[in-house]
Motif scaffolding. Structure first.
Motif, PDB file in Angstrom:
ATOM      1  N   ARG A  94     -16.387  17.526 -22.753  1.00 29.95           N
ATOM      2  CA  ARG A  94     -15.654  16.843 -21.685  1.00 29.95           C
ATOM      3  C   ARG A  94     -14.790  17.822 -20.888  1.00 29.95           C
ATOM      4  NH1 ARG A  94     -12.511  13.285 -24.535  1.00 29.95           N
ATOM      5  NH2 ARG A  94     -14.267  11.847 -24.736  1.00 29.95           N
ATOM      6  N   ARG A  95     -14.256  18.833 -21.569  1.00 36.68           N
ATOM      7  CA  ARG A  95     -13.404  19.807 -20.876  1.00 36.68           C
ATOM      8  C   ARG A  95     -14.187  20.627 -19.856  1.00 36.68           C
ATOM      9  NH1 ARG A  95     -10.909  20.222 -26.122  1.00 36.68           N
ATOM     10  NH2 ARG A  95     -12.352  21.898 -26.696  1.00 36.68           N
ATOM     11  N   PHE A  96     -15.498  20.768 -20.092  1.00 43.45           N
ATOM     12  CA  PHE A  96     -16.317  21.564 -19.178  1.00 43.45           C
ATOM     13  C   PHE A  96     -16.994  20.709 -18.109  1.00 43.45           C
ATOM     14  CE2 PHE A  96     -16.107  24.160 -23.032  1.00 43.45           C
ATOM     15  CZ  PHE A  96     -15.785  25.406 -22.507  1.00 43.45           C
ATOM     16  N   THR A  97     -17.426  19.509 -18.486  1.00 46.21           N
ATOM     17  CA  THR A  97     -18.206  18.679 -17.561  1.00 46.21           C
ATOM     18  C   THR A  97     -17.365  17.672 -16.798  1.00 46.21           C
ATOM     19  OG1 THR A  97     -18.715  17.004 -19.254  1.00 46.21           O
ATOM     20  CG2 THR A  97     -20.204  18.907 -19.071  1.00 46.21           C
ATOM     21  N   GLY A  98     -16.216  17.283 -17.347  1.00 45.21           N
ATOM     22  CA  GLY A  98     -15.422  16.235 -16.731  1.00 45.21           C
ATOM     23  C   GLY A  98     -16.005  14.856 -16.918  1.00 45.21           C
ATOM     24  N   CYS A  99     -17.071  14.738 -17.709  1.00 44.58           N
ATOM     25  CA  CYS A  99     -17.711  13.445 -17.966  1.00 44.58           C
ATOM     26  C   CYS A  99     -17.114  12.832 -19.221  1.00 44.58           C
ATOM     27  CB  CYS A  99     -19.220  13.638 -18.138  1.00 44.58           C
ATOM     28  SG  CYS A  99     -20.140  12.107 -18.339  1.00 44.58           S
ATOM     29  N   GLU A 100     -16.809  11.547 -19.176  1.00 44.79           N
ATOM     30  CA  GLU A 100     -16.143  10.880 -20.294  1.00 44.79           C
ATOM     31  C   GLU A 100     -16.946  10.999 -21.582  1.00 44.79           C
ATOM     32  OE1 GLU A 100     -13.229   8.863 -22.347  1.00 44.79           O
ATOM     33  OE2 GLU A 100     -13.172   9.621 -20.295  1.00 44.79           O
ATOM     34  N   GLY A 101     -18.275  10.946 -21.486  1.00 49.14           N
ATOM     35  CA  GLY A 101     -19.105  11.053 -22.675  1.00 49.14           C
ATOM     36  C   GLY A 101     -19.510  12.472 -23.017  1.00 49.14           C
ATOM     37  N   GLY A 102     -18.901  13.449 -22.368  1.00 54.93           N
ATOM     38  CA  GLY A 102     -19.276  14.832 -22.584  1.00 54.93           C
ATOM     39  C   GLY A 102     -20.475  15.217 -21.740  1.00 54.93           C
ATOM     40  N   ILE A 103     -21.543  14.489 -21.885  1.00 53.41           N
ATOM     41  CA  ILE A 103     -22.735  14.616 -21.054  1.00 53.41           C
ATOM     42  C   ILE A 103     -23.156  13.210 -20.646  1.00 53.41           C
ATOM     43  CG2 ILE A 103     -23.564  16.799 -22.027  1.00 53.41           C
ATOM     44  CD1 ILE A 103     -25.368  15.231 -23.887  1.00 53.41           C
ATOM     45  N   THR A 104     -23.971  13.111 -19.606  1.00 51.04           N
ATOM     46  CA  THR A 104     -24.433  11.790 -19.189  1.00 51.04           C
ATOM     47  C   THR A 104     -25.446  11.257 -20.195  1.00 51.04           C
ATOM     48  OG1 THR A 104     -26.290  12.623 -17.883  1.00 51.04           O
ATOM     49  CG2 THR A 104     -24.151  12.489 -16.787  1.00 51.04           C
ATOM     50  N   LEU A 105     -25.721   9.978 -20.106  1.00 46.94           N
ATOM     51  CA  LEU A 105     -26.669   9.363 -21.027  1.00 46.94           C
ATOM     52  C   LEU A 105     -28.066   9.954 -20.864  1.00 46.94           C
ATOM     53  CD1 LEU A 105     -25.569   5.615 -20.867  1.00 46.94           C
ATOM     54  CD2 LEU A 105     -25.268   7.210 -22.767  1.00 46.94           C
ATOM     55  N   LEU A 106     -28.468  10.252 -19.644  1.00 44.81           N
ATOM     56  CA  LEU A 106     -29.782  10.848 -19.426  1.00 44.81           C
ATOM     57  C   LEU A 106     -29.865  12.247 -20.027  1.00 44.81           C
ATOM     58  CD1 LEU A 106     -30.640   9.715 -15.785  1.00 44.81           C
ATOM     59  CD2 LEU A 106     -31.585   8.855 -17.927  1.00 44.81           C
ATOM     60  N   GLN A 107     -28.776  12.997 -19.945  1.00 47.05           N
ATOM     61  CA  GLN A 107     -28.757  14.309 -20.586  1.00 47.05           C
ATOM     62  C   GLN A 107     -28.831  14.177 -22.108  1.00 47.05           C
ATOM     63  OE1 GLN A 107     -25.111  15.764 -18.892  1.00 47.05           O
ATOM     64  NE2 GLN A 107     -26.137  16.790 -17.176  1.00 47.05           N
ATOM     65  N   ARG A 108     -28.173  13.171 -22.633  1.00 51.69           N
ATOM     66  CA  ARG A 108     -28.225  12.945 -24.080  1.00 51.69           C
ATOM     67  C   ARG A 108     -29.647  12.603 -24.526  1.00 51.69           C
ATOM     68  NH1 ARG A 108     -24.317   8.788 -27.548  1.00 51.69           N
ATOM     69  NH2 ARG A 108     -25.217   9.261 -29.594  1.00 51.69           N
ATOM     70  N   ILE A 109     -30.309  11.738 -23.767  1.00 50.87           N
ATOM     71  CA  ILE A 109     -31.696  11.395 -24.088  1.00 50.87           C
ATOM     72  C   ILE A 109     -32.576  12.638 -23.993  1.00 50.87           C
ATOM     73  CG2 ILE A 109     -33.683  10.023 -23.373  1.00 50.87           C
ATOM     74  CD1 ILE A 109     -31.690   7.930 -22.319  1.00 50.87           C
ATOM     75  N   GLY A 110     -32.352  13.457 -22.960  1.00 46.63           N
ATOM     76  CA  GLY A 110     -33.145  14.663 -22.785  1.00 46.63           C
ATOM     77  C   GLY A 110     -33.031  15.616 -23.963  1.00 46.63           C
ATOM     78  N   VAL A 111     -31.824  15.754 -24.518  1.00 41.49           N
ATOM     79  CA  VAL A 111     -31.645  16.601 -25.706  1.00 41.49           C
ATOM     80  C   VAL A 111     -32.487  16.068 -26.856  1.00 41.49           C
ATOM     81  CG1 VAL A 111     -29.988  17.390 -27.438  1.00 41.49           C
ATOM     82  CG2 VAL A 111     -29.355  17.389 -25.029  1.00 41.49           C
ATOM     83  N   GLY A 112     -32.497  14.733 -27.019  1.00 41.00           N
ATOM     84  CA  GLY A 112     -33.311  14.136 -28.076  1.00 41.00           C
ATOM     85  C   GLY A 112     -34.787  14.419 -27.897  1.00 41.00           C
ATOM     86  N   LEU A 113     -35.262  14.401 -26.658  1.00 38.65           N
ATOM     87  CA  LEU A 113     -36.672  14.671 -26.395  1.00 38.65           C
ATOM     88  C   LEU A 113     -37.029  16.124 -26.692  1.00 38.65           C
ATOM     89  CD1 LEU A 113     -36.539  11.851 -25.129  1.00 38.65           C
ATOM     90  CD2 LEU A 113     -37.885  12.717 -23.224  1.00 38.65           C
ATOM     91  N   VAL A 114     -36.133  17.039 -26.341  1.00 42.70           N
ATOM     92  CA  VAL A 114     -36.380  18.454 -26.658  1.00 42.70           C
ATOM     93  C   VAL A 114     -36.430  18.658 -28.167  1.00 42.70           C
ATOM     94  CG1 VAL A 114     -35.414  20.783 -26.503  1.00 42.70           C
ATOM     95  CG2 VAL A 114     -35.397  19.300 -24.495  1.00 42.70           C
TER      96      VAL A 114
END
Length: 618
Positions: free
Chosen positions: A435-455
């Protein structure tokens, strides 16, 4: 047509402004009255009165208790059904795996019908109750197939399947009847349990929103703990005591799940069904098709039919410029008659509101992301199936001097262990750091989170292929712990990909489609299960040798090439990652309109700046 019937845009906008202060909107919930002896009844009134109907954490012991006992009763049994079918019913592994894929797919497909009936007719409480009772009946019948000798084939006289007595019609019928009740149970429980738990909190208050967030965390925690217990204790009873007792205990737990859920009836908030969103979807598609020849001027969204938004339970969606062909459903023509108040179309199959159109657009935008989730499930589904067969041909002793062997169906515990340990670490340490780097409440967006799971799914299959290649070289002497890394990676992938998808659907669907959001996730798993079964059949036939040598998925894994099967799935997962990235770059997050934002602090546009200021984590 007179002027009274024409939609007046300025007037509509003026009427929308005080909508958040309108105290006449009905709060459609079913809860007990304030008194201890009062029977539950439908309550209506202003928003302040309705706030007292939400029992919050007072209802959670029954909601979460029902979910915990239900998972204890079914998950361990379902994960070990492959062993049951191949050892007790003497089915070949390919046929057993295909049957279980069909059963799993049908169970998840049934969630769509459960969500439809829930949102249209009966509500979530009744659907969950029927589903829980149906699962209990299914587990009882499955227990009888193991307890009664007439309902399963006799023990084989030889280890070779071809010398075992085949199934009779009555034995197959008993097994399929138990599967039928389990399918009905899954169709009732799965799409509604998360939404029903969230219904117990008032999302319009800060305490209610914090309660919803905490409920999701506790739900996933108890879910994984229940799976781990089921995958150890229950599977141990089934593998090392006997199947009759190993199935009777889950059946008893399902009975306890029914009792616990019904005990909390007087505390539950029951949201009244608001009608199926599928009807609204159909109206938009039909109206847009009828007006397909109309032309809309660029930037003419102000001319669309957009009456004042009345619902306090569903946020007003902002207009988006994607899928503009659907906007024609909201284009007003002289043929479109309105009611006397000028706010309701006389023929809803010819003229729809902007809100209806935007709800369909939400679904249309989600479909590409959902399709990537299907491929993701296809990749990981067979890992859970074939790790059981891999474990059967490894050294499963805790130590060389120990006589105890880990049940082959219990290796799912390592996947759940990774999931259980990672979730709190992710929330407590990883998210604040990101969150300190992205400014996003969840740290990363939901789509980015899903993308990590796919990788991670690609990495999982590559590791699985390497481990299987090693197992083929060493044979049954390979220690069991070589199978652990791929299970841990699968659990970590699920923590990002699977849970990210569920939260993504929950956030991106309008509030009146929450049951549908739950069903969409399971519908994807259903399609993946059918696709997995088809993939197994295709690979089984395509790799069959003309000279009689076994195919890749032979009954004896030492004679097959499961490692090559894993590499094919790794390649499929890699292509899926590229496709998902393209979908994610195109996707636009749902945004609420100005009037909705005035009464609801949740901004569903996950741009980092807005998310950091407005989003409430769930």
């Amino acid at each position: 047509m007179d002027d009274a019937n024409k939609p007046q845009r300025p007037q509509q906008q003026e009427e929308q402004k005080p909508m958040s202060e309108d105290k006449t909107t009905m709060m459609k919930v079913l809860s007990e009255d304030g008194g201890g002896e009062a029977e539950p009844s439908w309550e209506s009134g202003d928003g302040d009165a309705a706030d007292h109907n939400h029992r919050g954490w007072k209802a959670m012991p029954y909601v979460i208790g029902n979910e915990t006992f239900e998972k204890l009763g079914t998950i361990g049994t379902l994960s070990n059904l492959l062993v049951y079918l191949t050892t007790i019913y003497h089915m070949p592994s390919v046929k057993a795996a295909t049957l279980l894929n069909v059963f799993s797919g049908t169970s998840n497909l049934a969630t769509v019908f459960g969500a439809y009936i829930s949102d249209t007719y009966l509500g979530r409480y009744i659907i969950i109750t029927v589903g829980t009772v149906s699962s209990f009946i299914g587990m009882l019948i499955l227990t009888l197939t193991a307890a009664l000798h007439s309902l399963h084939p006799p023990t084989c006289s030889s280890s070779k399947v071809k010398q075992c007595q085949g199934l009779t019609d009555s034995q197959i019928a008993a097994l399929l009847v138990s599967f039928f009740f389990l399918v009905v149970g899954a169709g009732g429980i799965r799409p509604c349990n998360l939404a029903f738990g969230a219904d117990q909190f008032d999302p319009r208050t800060a305490d209610g929103r914090r309660g919803i967030a905490s409920f999701f965390n506790r739900y996933y925690f108890t879910f994984t703990i229940a799976i781990m217990i089921s995958a150890t204790v229950i599977i141990y009873l089934q593998s090392y005591v006997n199947w009759a007792l190993g199935l009777a205990v889950p059946a008893a737990l399902m009975g306890l799940s029914c009792a616990v859920f019904i005990m909390g009836t007087r505390l539950y908030v029951r949201v009244r069904p608001e009608g199926s969103p599928f009807t609204s979807f159909a109206q938009v598609l039909v109206a847009a098709t009828r007006k397909r020849h109309l032309r809309q001027a660029l930037g003419a969204e102000a001319e669309l039919f957009d009456p004042p938004h009345k619902s306090k339970l569903v946020s007003k969606l902002a207009y988006t410029n994607q899928f503009t062909c659907l906007d024609k459903a909201a284009m007003w023509t002289p043929k479109d008659l309105l009611s006397a108040d000028g706010k309701t179309p006389v023929h809803p199959w010819r003229l729809c509101t902007v809100q209806q159109v935007e709800e369909v657009k939400c679904l249309a935008r989600i479909i590409p992301v959902w399709s990537a989730g299907i491929v993701y499930s296809v990749v990981l589904t067979q890992l859970g199936t074939y790790v059981v067969l891999q474990a059967a041909q490894t050294d499963r002793r805790i130590s060389k001097s120990s006589g105890f062997q880990i049940p082959q169906g219990s290796f799912i515990i390592f996947q759940m262990l990774a999931l259980t340990l990672w979730i709190p670490m992710y929330d407590r340490f990883v998210v604040p750091a990101l969150r300190r780097f992205t400014g996003c409440e969840g740290g990363i967006t939901l789509l980015q989170r899903i993308g990590v799971g796919l990788v991670l799914s690609v990495v999982t299959m590559l590791v699985s292929a390497a481990v299987e290649r090693r197992r083929r070289r060493i044979g049954s002497l390979m220690p069991w712990f070589w199978l652990v890394p791929q299970q841990l990676l699968a659990g970590l992938s699920e923590a990002f990909g699977a849970i990210g998808q569920i939260e993504f659907y929950y956030r991106q669907f309008p509030e009146n489609m929450r049951s549908v959001a739950g069903a969409v996730s399971f519908l994807g798993i259903a399609v993946a299960s059918y696709a997995s079964g088809l993939m197994v059949t295709v690979v089984h036939r395509a790799t069959r040798r003309r000279d009689g040598r076994p195919d890749w998925l032979a009954q004896d894994l030492d004679e097959g090439r499961v490692d090559l099967f894993y590499l094919v799935k790794a390649a499929l997962a890699g292509v899926n990652v590229v496709y998902f990235v393209a979908c994610a770059r195109w996707y636009k997050f749902k945004r609420s309109g100005e009037d909705a934002l005035a009464s609801d602090d949740v901004d569903l546009d996950e741009s980092p700046e807005k998310a950091a200021n407005n989003m409430t984590p769930v």
